[in-house]
Write a protein that holds these residues in place. Structure first.
Motif, PDB file in Angstrom:
ATOM      1  N   UNK A 455       0.839  -1.204   0.000  1.00 18.21           N
ATOM      2  CA  UNK A 455       0.000   0.000   0.000  1.00 18.21           C
ATOM      3  C   UNK A 455       0.870   1.249   0.000  1.00 18.21           C
ATOM      4  N   UNK A 456       1.881   1.286   0.866  1.00 15.21           N
ATOM      5  CA  UNK A 456       2.740   2.471   0.967  1.00 15.21           C
ATOM      6  C   UNK A 456       3.574   2.642  -0.295  1.00 15.21           C
ATOM      7  N   UNK A 457       4.000   1.558  -0.909  1.00 21.07           N
ATOM      8  CA  UNK A 457       4.790   1.678  -2.134  1.00 21.07           C
ATOM      9  C   UNK A 457       3.937   2.222  -3.288  1.00 21.07           C
ATOM     10  N   UNK A 458       2.695   1.808  -3.386  1.00 24.85           N
ATOM     11  CA  UNK A 458       1.818   2.393  -4.413  1.00 24.85           C
ATOM     12  C   UNK A 458       1.494   3.852  -4.083  1.00 24.85           C
ATOM     13  N   UNK A 459       1.358   4.141  -2.821  1.00 27.01           N
ATOM     14  CA  UNK A 459       1.125   5.522  -2.403  1.00 27.01           C
ATOM     15  C   UNK A 459       2.337   6.397  -2.746  1.00 27.01           C
ATOM     16  N   UNK A 460       3.524   5.839  -2.595  1.00 27.62           N
ATOM     17  CA  UNK A 460       4.772   6.533  -2.963  1.00 27.62           C
ATOM     18  C   UNK A 460       4.780   6.847  -4.459  1.00 27.62           C
ATOM     19  N   UNK A 461       4.399   5.892  -5.277  1.00 24.87           N
ATOM     20  CA  UNK A 461       4.336   6.136  -6.718  1.00 24.87           C
ATOM     21  C   UNK A 461       3.305   7.232  -7.018  1.00 24.87           C
ATOM     22  N   UNK A 462       2.143   7.126  -6.397  1.00 23.33           N
ATOM     23  CA  UNK A 462       1.047   8.063  -6.674  1.00 23.33           C
ATOM     24  C   UNK A 462       1.353   9.477  -6.208  1.00 23.33           C
ATOM     25  N   UNK A 463       2.360   9.643  -5.349  1.00 24.79           N
ATOM     26  CA  UNK A 463       2.679  10.976  -4.830  1.00 24.79           C
ATOM     27  C   UNK A 463       3.628  11.753  -5.745  1.00 24.79           C
ATOM     28  N   UNK A 464       3.821  11.328  -6.954  1.00 23.16           N
ATOM     29  CA  UNK A 464       4.659  12.048  -7.914  1.00 23.16           C
ATOM     30  C   UNK A 464       4.250  13.527  -7.968  1.00 23.16           C
ATOM     31  N   UNK A 465       5.215  14.404  -7.840  1.00 24.94           N
ATOM     32  CA  UNK A 465       5.106  15.867  -7.746  1.00 24.94           C
ATOM     33  C   UNK A 465       4.499  16.333  -6.419  1.00 24.94           C
ATOM     34  N   UNK A 466       4.113  15.411  -5.550  1.00 29.12           N
ATOM     35  CA  UNK A 466       3.657  15.748  -4.191  1.00 29.12           C
ATOM     36  C   UNK A 466       4.396  14.844  -3.209  1.00 29.12           C
ATOM     37  N   UNK A 467       5.700  14.721  -3.415  1.00 25.88           N
ATOM     38  CA  UNK A 467       6.506  13.702  -2.744  1.00 25.88           C
ATOM     39  C   UNK A 467       6.670  13.924  -1.255  1.00 25.88           C
ATOM     40  N   UNK A 468       6.297  15.098  -0.760  1.00 26.10           N
ATOM     41  CA  UNK A 468       6.448  15.376   0.664  1.00 26.10           C
ATOM     42  C   UNK A 468       5.710  14.346   1.506  1.00 26.10           C
ATOM     43  N   UNK A 469       4.520  13.952   1.067  1.00 27.25           N
ATOM     44  CA  UNK A 469       3.761  12.955   1.823  1.00 27.25           C
ATOM     45  C   UNK A 469       4.486  11.620   1.892  1.00 27.25           C
ATOM     46  N   UNK A 470       5.186  11.259   0.838  1.00 32.57           N
ATOM     47  CA  UNK A 470       5.917  10.000   0.857  1.00 32.57           C
ATOM     48  C   UNK A 470       7.082  10.046   1.836  1.00 32.57           C
ATOM     49  N   UNK A 471       7.696  11.218   1.974  1.00 27.19           N
ATOM     50  CA  UNK A 471       8.761  11.348   2.977  1.00 27.19           C
ATOM     51  C   UNK A 471       8.191  11.105   4.375  1.00 27.19           C
ATOM     52  N   UNK A 472       7.034  11.696   4.664  1.00 28.82           N
ATOM     53  CA  UNK A 472       6.437  11.526   5.979  1.00 28.82           C
ATOM     54  C   UNK A 472       5.986  10.082   6.197  1.00 28.82           C
ATOM     55  N   UNK A 473       5.504   9.420   5.151  1.00 20.74           N
ATOM     56  CA  UNK A 473       5.146   8.007   5.263  1.00 20.74           C
ATOM     57  C   UNK A 473       6.383   7.142   5.505  1.00 20.74           C
ATOM     58  N   UNK A 474       7.467   7.448   4.791  1.00 23.95           N
ATOM     59  CA  UNK A 474       8.703   6.690   4.966  1.00 23.95           C
ATOM     60  C   UNK A 474       9.185   6.780   6.406  1.00 23.95           C
ATOM     61  N   UNK A 475       9.116   7.970   6.991  1.00 20.83           N
ATOM     62  CA  UNK A 475       9.605   8.155   8.353  1.00 20.83           C
ATOM     63  C   UNK A 475       8.870   7.252   9.339  1.00 20.83           C
ATOM     64  N   UNK A 476       7.560   7.106   9.153  1.00 24.82           N
ATOM     65  CA  UNK A 476       6.792   6.363  10.161  1.00 24.82           C
ATOM     66  C   UNK A 476       6.671   4.875   9.844  1.00 24.82           C
ATOM     67  N   UNK A 477       6.933   4.472   8.578  1.00 28.82           N
ATOM     68  CA  UNK A 477       6.766   3.058   8.213  1.00 28.82           C
ATOM     69  C   UNK A 477       8.058   2.374   7.763  1.00 28.82           C
TER      70      UNK A 477
END
Length: 546
Positions: A455-477
């Motif tokens: 789920x998080x890896x697909x969310x990371x892909x979907x955050x293209x050009x809005x990558x800040x959210x993926x950084x915050x997800x990476x930190x917690x997961x």
């Protein structure tokens, strides 16, 4: 961060260079609208919305895209690729927006304009969320009271992350109530002042509740009971807490592209040399992930390699020639150099060298490099504006992935598989390849596996050009399992921004108190407490991301 309202009023007119709202003069009945105690909130709101969106897209398309390995730069790359940020990451622009937003709120209350009140609470939550997500503890309770002249307001204490997230969620709850009426029941709505939703309170209400889902999930590792109860409350009361469910409801802002300040960042229209566009490359991490999943978004985001490399052992020693649009090399010309001979897409490896422009045997390394052997971003990113060039503050894809993760945690958030697939479909629709969804969802690695990692890896892909959210997800997961490159400042990804030097000097006592609450790690090293690798409250004791 506490300045005179005079600065606010100077900023009021910035929006006129961003979006033309000719009919505002008809709405603003106050002839002395420059005065903060009488200004119409509709005059200030566009500045809040446009500046917030520009800040967010610049984070997610620039250095944070480098952190989460969506992109890398082949020149001027140390901050983007290597996390060499120094100690002067200012939050001044964030608080400038919040001061303008506070004026919107105060005037909206005075004028009984509930729509504008609700919108300003959503933006307050969004901006304070960014500040605490990026820096950690920060001025919050007394941050916007400098006009009162008290020392504790001019030099405010830093509130804890826990306090700030609690306040954010309370603001969003209040916004949900304020935005619960039909449009006809509000006074003073000017559609084209609202550059996100055109004055639609229903969509703003969905944005408020969707942001609440974001922040409940953000604190889930530290306050699981609060997060679970909050998410279940929203999901279980759809009529009372509507959320973004389809990509047409995404909170986005387009770019008029009439000047450099109103254009997509790093475009090649106002930067006539094209150097900023040219320096940003797809990261090898993302390219290889997309290729392995047969992801149709790759062709939307990147160009194919102009001249692929071909290493052919049958060629005579010393061969290095371009023929038929390909560069042919004998093995001795390559030697031990690591290269990528993919005939279609080649990404730039993460922080692999102090001279990233030399990658893949580029014949023109250096600041003015034009590397024909690495994929450029799609030509759409040269433009100043376009249908896909939008700042995306929160999306249906993100919301569905949040709920998929919640369901996998065992919370009452719907069917995890359905939520996951809805997230994927929403992202594909956003990028114009929704017709491939059924095929893509059947691909190996994409077909539902029932793991938070997927789920998080697909969310990371979907955050293209809005990558800040993926950084915050990476930190917690800890997902995706990103690794720092060999040239990076530390051999781990950073987890926060540095407190800026001005704050350390001017508001020393309060900043020092905030620093004392950071957890120094093995990667903090010479930076000490004020390090991008010192852990804030949100991830202390979680064992994440490293």
């Amino acid at each position: 961060m506490n300045k005179s309202y005079k600065k606010i009023i100077a900023l009021v007119f910035l929006f006129t260079s961003f979006f033309s709202c000719e009919d505002l003069t008809e709405v603003n009945t106050n002839p002395n609208g420059l005065q903060p105690d009488v200004v119409n909130p509709n005059l200030v709101l566009p500045t809040v919305l446009t500046e917030a969106a520009k800040l967010y897209v610049n984070l997610g398309y620039q250095d944070i895209a480098g952190v989460v390995q969506h992109t890398q730069k082949d020149a001027w790359s140390s901050g983007h690729n290597d996390y060499d940020w120094g100690g002067n990451q200012s939050w001044g622009a964030y608080y400038d927006i919040l001061r303008n937003n506070q004026l919107v709120y105060e005037r909206s209350v005075a004028m009984n304009m509930e729509f504008q009140q609700g919108v300003s609470l959503v933006m307050r939550a969004f901006m304070f969320g960014l500040i605490t997500d990026l820096w950690g503890d920060a001025p919050y309770t007394t941050a916007l009271k400098g006009e009162l002249g008290k020392t504790e307001d001019i030099l405010p204490a830093f509130d804890s992350q826990e306090t700030i997230y609690t306040g954010i969620l309370a603001d969003l709850e209040k916004a949900n109530t304020l935005l619960s009426k039909s449009k006809a029941e509000y006074s003073g709505i000017v559609d084209n002042v609202d550059v996100y939703y055109g004055g639609d309170p229903t969509k703003w209400r969905k944005m408020a509740n969707s942001l609440a889902l974001r922040y409940y999930m953000r604190i889930s590792a530290k306050k699981a009971d609060v997060a679970k109860a909050g998410i279940e409350k929203i999901v279980g009361n759809a009529a009372q807490y509507p959320i973004i469910t389809v990509n047409t409801e995404d909170a986005t802002m387009g770019f008029p592209g009439t000047s450099d300040g109103t254009a997509w960042p790093a475009n090649a229209v106002f930067d006539v040399s094209g150097s900023n566009y040219r320096r940003i490359k797809m990261a090898g991490t993302l390219v290889e992930s997309l290729q392995s999943l047969k992801d149709p978004r790759l062709a939307v985001w990147a160009n194919k390699v102009e001249i692929p490399l071909v290493v052919d052992a049958t060629l005579p020693a010393g061969t290095d020639k371009i023929e038929g649009g390909k560069r042919y090399l004998s093995p001795d010309k390559v030697g031990a150099t690591v290269i990528d001979t993919d005939p279609e897409y080649v990404g730039l490896p993460t922080a692999f060298s102090a001279l990233p422009s030399a990658y893949n045997l580029n014949p023109t390394p250096g600041q003015t490099s034009f590397n024909p052997h690495v994929s450029f971003l799609n030509d759409i990113y040269k433009a100043a504006s376009g249908p896909l060039l939008r700042a995306r503050l929160i999306s249906a894809a993100e919301v569905n992935f949040i709920l998929a993760e919640a369901a996998l945690k065992g919370w009452n958030a719907g069917d995890a598989k359905a939520r996951y697939e809805a997230g994927v479909r929403a992202s594909l629709n956003t990028w114009g390849v929704g017709g491939t969804a059924n095929t893509y969802l059947a691909n190996a690695g994409v077909a539902y596996e029932g793991t938070i990692k997927q789920v998080i890896e697909q969310k990371w892909i979907a955050s293209w050009t809005a990558a800040t959210e993926s950084w915050f997800d990476f930190r917690r997961t800890g997902f995706p399992a990103l690794k720092a490159g060999p040239a990076a400042k530390r051999q781990a990804l950073p987890v926060r921004f540095y407190y800026m030097q001005d704050e350390l000097n001017i508001n020393k006592a309060n900043t020092s108190a905030a620093l004392d609450k950071l957890e120094v790690t093995n990667f903090s090293q010479a930076d000490g407490k004020n390090s991008a690798w010192s852990k804030p409250w949100l991830i202390q004791g979680t064992g994440k991301p490293w």
